[in-house]
Motif scaffolding. Structure first.
Motif, short mmCIF file in Angstrom:
data_model
loop_
_atom_site.label_atom_id
_atom_site.label_comp_id
_atom_site.label_asym_id
_atom_site.label_seq_id
_atom_site.Cartn_x
_atom_site.Cartn_y
_atom_site.Cartn_z
N PHE A 224 -29.99 -17.07 -9.38
CA PHE A 224 -29.40 -17.67 -8.61
C PHE A 224 -28.04 -18.49 -9.20
O PHE A 224 -28.30 -18.72 -10.54
N TRP B 35 -26.38 -21.48 -13.51
CA TRP B 35 -27.12 -20.35 -12.91
C TRP B 35 -28.50 -20.55 -13.35
O TRP B 35 -28.78 -21.37 -14.39
N PRO C 17 -34.42 -21.48 -8.23
CA PRO C 17 -33.40 -22.24 -7.13
C PRO C 17 -33.55 -23.38 -7.20
O PRO C 17 -32.80 -24.31 -6.94
N PRO D 221 -28.35 -23.36 -4.29
CA PRO D 221 -28.54 -22.08 -5.05
C PRO D 221 -28.23 -20.81 -4.04
O PRO D 221 -28.43 -20.94 -2.96
N ASP D 222 -27.55 -19.86 -4.67
CA ASP D 222 -26.90 -18.73 -4.03
C ASP D 222 -27.68 -17.45 -4.78
O ASP D 222 -27.13 -17.38 -5.86
N PRO D 223 -28.47 -16.67 -4.05
CA PRO D 223 -28.96 -15.68 -5.00
C PRO D 223 -27.90 -14.69 -5.36
O PRO D 223 -27.08 -14.20 -4.42
N GLU E 69 -37.99 -11.72 -4.20
CA GLU E 69 -37.52 -13.13 -4.48
C GLU E 69 -38.50 -14.06 -4.32
O GLU E 69 -38.96 -14.90 -4.94
#
Length: 371
Positions: A49, A58, A62, A68-70, A262
């Protein structure tokens, strides 16, 4: 870098090889020109993330980030955006059944032989996926479920047939109520389905960690790769898939793995163990993708519904030399149903006043526990 050494990932980037002989990878990669990028393998077997507004910040967890952006599977992420660098291979179907099954057997043998068993336990439901791991790995077996659950009975009977012991983690309502908010925080999800699926994994992993193990072998990926779902068996007549062939439906469900993995990896890590997924190694993926439709789902007998036909045909045939017939032929239930976690979470929701007539009542109950 989780899962692989940076040199292997750099070589995979240079060659465009989506399956460079790993069990997946994710994390920061420093390039030869001095820049850095985030990478995630083609099936997203490890999570990664970054902050939604800052790709340079990063984490693999998360909860370390505010938004958080995967990183998408098969992509690299830079400050300029995401770029797909590894598409999922789409090989033609193998036309020799014996060759295909031999390839699956050899891939599973090689993948499991490469697993270090020190500090390892096996999540064991009694189905063919986890039984393969139990047969190939010298590690203790664990199953989690409510006392009258299918998974507990199946694991006990399969372990007995294989002359193995199996530790049963008997679940209670108190376990669910305690674990739900912990799990939801770890995976960043509160929807009923994700929580129900992840809870048995989380609770068995807690026990494994308490018993002194730091890694847990899981059978993740086998259903997706080898045709284990009814919706794949019933293609094109099942509205849950768009494909008009079994192979096409199998490919659809394989593309759902990054989101599932995930969730599962984050749940297991939050419980204190690192997942080991031998059936998701590049070797096994390479052997599974060329399987023809009838080695994923057997042709139904006259009058038989396609959804009742034998599934995971190639994996079962490959495993026949390692497992008793009664185990290699077994069907399995999805973990949330086989463990009875879905049933009991529904019961708790209704006891707390979240009735079934309410829209998505279990999700509302989960969110009440988190809040």
């Amino acid at each position: 870098m989780d899962g692989a050494d940076p040199a292997t990932v750099r070589a995979a980037l240079d060659s465009g090889d989506p399956l460079p002989g790993t069990r997946g990878f994710a994390g920061r990669l420093d390039t030869e020109d001095g820049s850095a990028l985030l990478v995630r393998d083609v099936l997203g077997r490890y999570p990664c993330f970054s902050e939604a507004d800052d790709p340079t910040a990063w984490s693999v967890d998360p909860t370390d980030l505010s938004d958080p952006d995967p990183v998408p599977a098969g992509h690299v992420r830079t400050p300029d955006g995401d770029e797909q660098v590894w598409p999922l291979p789409d090989p033609p179907a193998t036309d020799d059944d014996a060759v295909a099954i031999t390839a699956v057997r050899a891939a599973v043998e090689a993948s499991t032989a490469a697993v270090e068993t020190d500090g390892l336990a096996v999540a064991f439901s009694g189905g063919v996926d986890s039984a393969v791991l139990a047969a190939r790995l010298d590690a203790p077996l664990y199953v989690a479920g409510f006392p009258d659950s299918h998974d507990v009975e199946a694991a006990r009977s399969a372990a007995a047939a294989m002359d193995r012991d199996c530790t049963v983690v008997e679940l209670t309502h108190d376990d669910l109520e305690r674990a739900v908010p912990e799990l939801a925080h770890a995976i960043g999800r509160t929807n009923a389905m994700d929580v129900q699926i992840a809870l048995p994994l989380y609770l068995v992993a807690e026990r494994v960690a308490a018993d002194g193990f730091d890694r847990l072998a899981v059978g993740q990926g086998a259903d997706e790769l080898f045709g284990g779902y009814a919706k794949v068996a019933k293609a094109p007549d099942d509205p849950r898939v768009d494909a008009d062939t079994v192979r096409g439906a199998r490919r659809e469900v394989v593309t759902t793995l990054p989101d599932q993995l995930e969730r599962d990896v984050l749940a297991l890590r939050a419980a204190g163990v690192e997942p080991v997924a031998p059936l998701l190694s590049d070797r096994v993926i390479e052997a599974a993708l060329p399987l023809p439709g009838h080695l994923l789902v057997a042709d139904p007998a006259p009058g038989e519904d396609r959804g009742d036909a034998e599934r995971k045909v190639a994996l079962r045939r490959a495993a026949a030399s390692w497992l008793p017939d009664e185990v290699s032929a077994r069907d399995k239930k999805a973990v949330q149903y086989g463990s009875l976690v879905a049933r009991e979470l529904d019961r708790l929701a209704r006891q707390a006043g979240f009735k079934r007539r309410m829209d998505d009542h279990v999700t509302k109950y989960v969110r009440s526990l988190v809040d």
